[in-house]
Design a protein around this motif. Sequence first.
Motif, PDB file in Angstrom:
ATOM      1  N   GLY A 152       0.828  -1.195   0.000  1.00 51.77           N
ATOM      2  CA  GLY A 152       0.000   0.000   0.000  1.00 51.77           C
ATOM      3  C   GLY A 152       0.860   1.241   0.000  1.00 51.77           C
ATOM      4  N   ASN A 153       0.224   2.361  -0.201  1.00 58.02           N
ATOM      5  CA  ASN A 153       0.896   3.638  -0.113  1.00 58.02           C
ATOM      6  C   ASN A 153      -0.088   4.659   0.403  1.00 58.02           C
ATOM      7  OD1 ASN A 153      -0.730   3.760  -2.340  1.00 58.02           O
ATOM      8  ND2 ASN A 153       0.794   4.668  -3.680  1.00 58.02           N
ATOM      9  N   ASP A 154       0.320   5.898   0.488  1.00 56.72           N
ATOM     10  CA  ASP A 154      -0.570   6.927   0.993  1.00 56.72           C
ATOM     11  C   ASP A 154      -1.770   7.081   0.085  1.00 56.72           C
ATOM     12  OD1 ASP A 154       1.062   7.406   3.092  1.00 56.72           O
ATOM     13  OD2 ASP A 154       2.162   9.019   2.106  1.00 56.72           O
ATOM     14  N   PRO A 155      -2.910   7.565   0.633  1.00 53.54           N
ATOM     15  CA  PRO A 155      -4.097   7.731  -0.186  1.00 53.54           C
ATOM     16  C   PRO A 155      -3.846   8.680  -1.341  1.00 53.54           C
ATOM     17  CG  PRO A 155      -4.606   7.994   2.145  1.00 53.54           C
ATOM     18  CD  PRO A 155      -3.120   7.938   2.030  1.00 53.54           C
ATOM     19  N   ALA A 156      -4.503   8.391  -2.466  1.00 54.82           N
ATOM     20  CA  ALA A 156      -4.383   9.267  -3.620  1.00 54.82           C
ATOM     21  C   ALA A 156      -5.059  10.596  -3.334  1.00 54.82           C
ATOM     22  CB  ALA A 156      -5.038   8.614  -4.843  1.00 54.82           C
ATOM     23  N   ILE A 200      -8.157   2.887  -3.986  1.00 54.94           N
ATOM     24  CA  ILE A 200      -6.850   2.521  -3.461  1.00 54.94           C
ATOM     25  C   ILE A 200      -5.855   2.654  -4.606  1.00 54.94           C
ATOM     26  CG2 ILE A 200      -5.447   0.693  -2.446  1.00 54.94           C
ATOM     27  CD1 ILE A 200      -8.150  -0.531  -1.440  1.00 54.94           C
ATOM     28  N   ALA A 201      -4.821   3.459  -4.417  1.00 53.23           N
ATOM     29  CA  ALA A 201      -3.762   3.605  -5.413  1.00 53.23           C
ATOM     30  C   ALA A 201      -2.592   2.714  -5.010  1.00 53.23           C
ATOM     31  CB  ALA A 201      -3.323   5.061  -5.507  1.00 53.23           C
ATOM     32  N   GLY A 242       0.982   1.457  -9.799  1.00 50.47           N
ATOM     33  CA  GLY A 242       0.288   2.375 -10.695  1.00 50.47           C
ATOM     34  C   GLY A 242      -1.137   1.957 -10.976  1.00 50.47           C
ATOM     35  N   GLN A 243      -1.520   0.776 -10.518  1.00 53.82           N
ATOM     36  CA  GLN A 243      -2.890   0.304 -10.696  1.00 53.82           C
ATOM     37  C   GLN A 243      -3.780   0.833  -9.583  1.00 53.82           C
ATOM     38  OE1 GLN A 243      -1.292  -3.617 -10.713  1.00 53.82           O
ATOM     39  NE2 GLN A 243      -2.095  -4.044 -12.746  1.00 53.82           N
ATOM     40  N   HIS A 244      -5.087   0.701  -9.794  1.00 46.78           N
ATOM     41  CA  HIS A 244      -6.058   1.248  -8.853  1.00 46.78           C
ATOM     42  C   HIS A 244      -7.121   0.206  -8.530  1.00 46.78           C
ATOM     43  CE1 HIS A 244      -4.692   5.488  -9.267  1.00 46.78           C
ATOM     44  NE2 HIS A 244      -4.253   5.016 -10.419  1.00 46.78           N
ATOM     45  N   VAL A 245      -7.552   0.209  -7.272  1.00 42.81           N
ATOM     46  CA  VAL A 245      -8.668  -0.610  -6.827  1.00 42.81           C
ATOM     47  C   VAL A 245      -9.851   0.324  -6.605  1.00 42.81           C
ATOM     48  CG1 VAL A 245      -9.501  -2.275  -5.130  1.00 42.81           C
ATOM     49  CG2 VAL A 245      -7.051  -2.151  -5.668  1.00 42.81           C
ATOM     50  N   HIS A 246     -10.985   0.004  -7.201  1.00 44.58           N
ATOM     51  CA  HIS A 246     -12.207   0.790  -7.052  1.00 44.58           C
ATOM     52  C   HIS A 246     -13.233  -0.050  -6.300  1.00 44.58           C
ATOM     53  CE1 HIS A 246     -10.661   3.694  -9.992  1.00 44.58           C
ATOM     54  NE2 HIS A 246     -10.235   2.636 -10.661  1.00 44.58           N
ATOM     55  N   THR A 290     -22.857  -0.360  -0.616  1.00 48.27           N
ATOM     56  CA  THR A 290     -24.245  -0.072  -0.254  1.00 48.27           C
ATOM     57  C   THR A 290     -24.288   0.368   1.207  1.00 48.27           C
ATOM     58  OG1 THR A 290     -24.727  -2.316   0.522  1.00 48.27           O
ATOM     59  CG2 THR A 290     -25.018  -1.876  -1.845  1.00 48.27           C
ATOM     60  N   ASP A 291     -25.453   0.809   1.660  1.00 46.80           N
ATOM     61  CA  ASP A 291     -25.594   1.214   3.056  1.00 46.80           C
ATOM     62  C   ASP A 291     -25.336   0.076   4.033  1.00 46.80           C
ATOM     63  OD1 ASP A 291     -26.114   3.883   2.573  1.00 46.80           O
ATOM     64  OD2 ASP A 291     -28.291   3.649   2.600  1.00 46.80           O
ATOM     65  N   ASP A 292     -25.581  -1.168   3.607  1.00 50.78           N
ATOM     66  CA  ASP A 292     -25.345  -2.310   4.498  1.00 50.78           C
ATOM     67  C   ASP A 292     -24.031  -3.024   4.173  1.00 50.78           C
ATOM     68  OD1 ASP A 292     -26.317  -3.243   2.097  1.00 50.78           O
ATOM     69  OD2 ASP A 292     -27.632  -4.753   2.975  1.00 50.78           O
ATOM     70  N   HIS A 293     -23.108  -2.304   3.530  1.00 51.65           N
ATOM     71  CA  HIS A 293     -21.708  -2.719   3.397  1.00 51.65           C
ATOM     72  C   HIS A 293     -21.459  -3.860   2.406  1.00 51.65           C
ATOM     73  CE1 HIS A 293     -21.248  -0.059   6.775  1.00 51.65           C
ATOM     74  NE2 HIS A 293     -21.997  -0.825   7.538  1.00 51.65           N
ATOM     75  N   VAL A 294     -22.410  -4.114   1.519  1.00 54.11           N
ATOM     76  CA  VAL A 294     -22.088  -4.975   0.377  1.00 54.11           C
ATOM     77  C   VAL A 294     -21.102  -4.207  -0.493  1.00 54.11           C
ATOM     78  CG1 VAL A 294     -22.992  -6.159  -1.662  1.00 54.11           C
ATOM     79  CG2 VAL A 294     -24.316  -6.122   0.469  1.00 54.11           C
ATOM     80  N   MET A 295     -20.096  -4.876  -1.010  1.00 56.12           N
ATOM     81  CA  MET A 295     -19.021  -4.210  -1.747  1.00 56.12           C
ATOM     82  C   MET A 295     -18.806  -4.841  -3.120  1.00 56.12           C
ATOM     83  SD  MET A 295     -15.008  -3.702  -0.639  1.00 56.12           S
ATOM     84  CE  MET A 295     -14.451  -5.398  -0.960  1.00 56.12           C
ATOM     85  N   LEU A 296     -18.836  -4.018  -4.152  1.00 60.51           N
ATOM     86  CA  LEU A 296     -18.466  -4.412  -5.508  1.00 60.51           C
ATOM     87  C   LEU A 296     -17.094  -3.823  -5.796  1.00 60.51           C
ATOM     88  CD1 LEU A 296     -19.203  -5.623  -8.318  1.00 60.51           C
ATOM     89  CD2 LEU A 296     -20.238  -3.407  -8.857  1.00 60.51           C
ATOM     90  N   GLN A 297     -16.162  -4.638  -6.240  1.00 59.43           N
ATOM     91  CA  GLN A 297     -14.789  -4.191  -6.439  1.00 59.43           C
ATOM     92  C   GLN A 297     -14.330  -4.432  -7.869  1.00 59.43           C
ATOM     93  OE1 GLN A 297     -11.391  -4.625  -3.499  1.00 59.43           O
ATOM     94  NE2 GLN A 297     -10.844  -6.249  -4.921  1.00 59.43           N
ATOM     95  N   ALA A 298     -13.490  -3.517  -8.352  1.00 66.77           N
ATOM     96  CA  ALA A 298     -12.890  -3.656  -9.678  1.00 66.77           C
ATOM     97  C   ALA A 298     -11.455  -3.159  -9.629  1.00 66.77           C
ATOM     98  CB  ALA A 298     -13.682  -2.871 -10.722  1.00 66.77           C
ATOM     99  N   MET A 299     -10.616  -3.693 -10.486  1.00 68.48           N
ATOM    100  CA  MET A 299      -9.258  -3.194 -10.697  1.00 68.48           C
ATOM    101  C   MET A 299      -9.243  -2.379 -11.980  1.00 68.48           C
ATOM    102  SD  MET A 299      -7.069  -4.431  -8.349  1.00 68.48           S
ATOM    103  CE  MET A 299      -5.505  -4.303  -9.245  1.00 68.48           C
ATOM    104  N   SER A 300      -8.297  -1.432 -12.062  1.00 69.36           N
ATOM    105  CA  SER A 300      -8.096  -0.706 -13.312  1.00 69.36           C
ATOM    106  C   SER A 300      -6.659  -0.213 -13.374  1.00 69.36           C
ATOM    107  CB  SER A 300      -9.076   0.459 -13.460  1.00 69.36           C
ATOM    108  OG  SER A 300      -8.676   1.551 -12.659  1.00 69.36           O
ATOM    109  N   ASP A 301      -6.256   0.191 -14.582  1.00 67.43           N
ATOM    110  CA  ASP A 301      -4.916   0.744 -14.774  1.00 67.43           C
ATOM    111  C   ASP A 301      -4.910   2.260 -14.702  1.00 67.43           C
ATOM    112  OD1 ASP A 301      -3.738  -1.758 -15.078  1.00 67.43           O
ATOM    113  OD2 ASP A 301      -4.201  -1.815 -17.221  1.00 67.43           O
ATOM    114  N   ASP A 302      -6.061   2.866 -14.405  1.00 69.38           N
ATOM    115  CA  ASP A 302      -6.153   4.314 -14.345  1.00 69.38           C
ATOM    116  C   ASP A 302      -7.069   4.721 -13.201  1.00 69.38           C
ATOM    117  OD1 ASP A 302      -9.035   4.906 -15.710  1.00 69.38           O
ATOM    118  OD2 ASP A 302      -8.048   3.199 -16.647  1.00 69.38           O
ATOM    119  N   ALA A 303      -6.862   5.938 -12.680  1.00 69.15           N
ATOM    120  CA  ALA A 303      -7.637   6.413 -11.540  1.00 69.15           C
ATOM    121  C   ALA A 303      -9.104   6.618 -11.883  1.00 69.15           C
ATOM    122  CB  ALA A 303      -7.040   7.722 -11.026  1.00 69.15           C
TER     123      ALA A 303
END
Length: 220
Positions: A8-12, A61-62, A66-70, A74-87
Amino acid sequence: MFKRLFGGNDPAPAANRLAEVRNITIGRTVSLDPLAWRRLGEETVFSLDRDVLNISAQGSIALDSGQHVHRFYTDDHVMLQAMSDDAEGRESYDFSLFVPWTSAYPPGERERRIWRDRLSDPVFHGAAEELPDYPRYWFAESDAVQPPVTLWETVWDDRAATMPWSKIFQTCMLYARDLAGGRELMLALEMQPQDASGKTGETTHEIMVGIPLEMAEFSA
């Protein structure tokens, strides 16, 4: 998927606009194909009682690579996650869906140390959480003790905001087990939130159970 989260690193810094991943951002709804988890049959512990997600927050998450996690919540903490090569999330891949399983407040440093030791082992023994055992997915090529991954996530709860709602320091490890109908994921982590003023909140220990998603299995 998560194999790129090796550090990890500091927040973008805040961007002029929040990322949109396949049209997903705060205030949008996501339609899911329930076959994504039903195909796993009775073996899976993953369960979701709906096929539409209302997105009320999102995180980024940066990575040092150089990749990013998006992440979209939801309000009840269900999480959809994706990776990308750009912010901005224009080129996205490695999609997954997670639901919360347990959340606990460790009473002291001893409990935090025990948790970190559990996250360092090659297998997470889940009997205490009424879960099966999960082999480590990150660093799966080794049976040696491996310190968990650390990273910062910047979280927004308002698409028009100029400052994030919070930043969360996470110490985490990803696990997976192969079932007859596919793969089931489990994310175990320690979370230390920090609000916009810099005040640190209470540390929690979280477990989320998830599944990989194909691109055709969700839309916004």
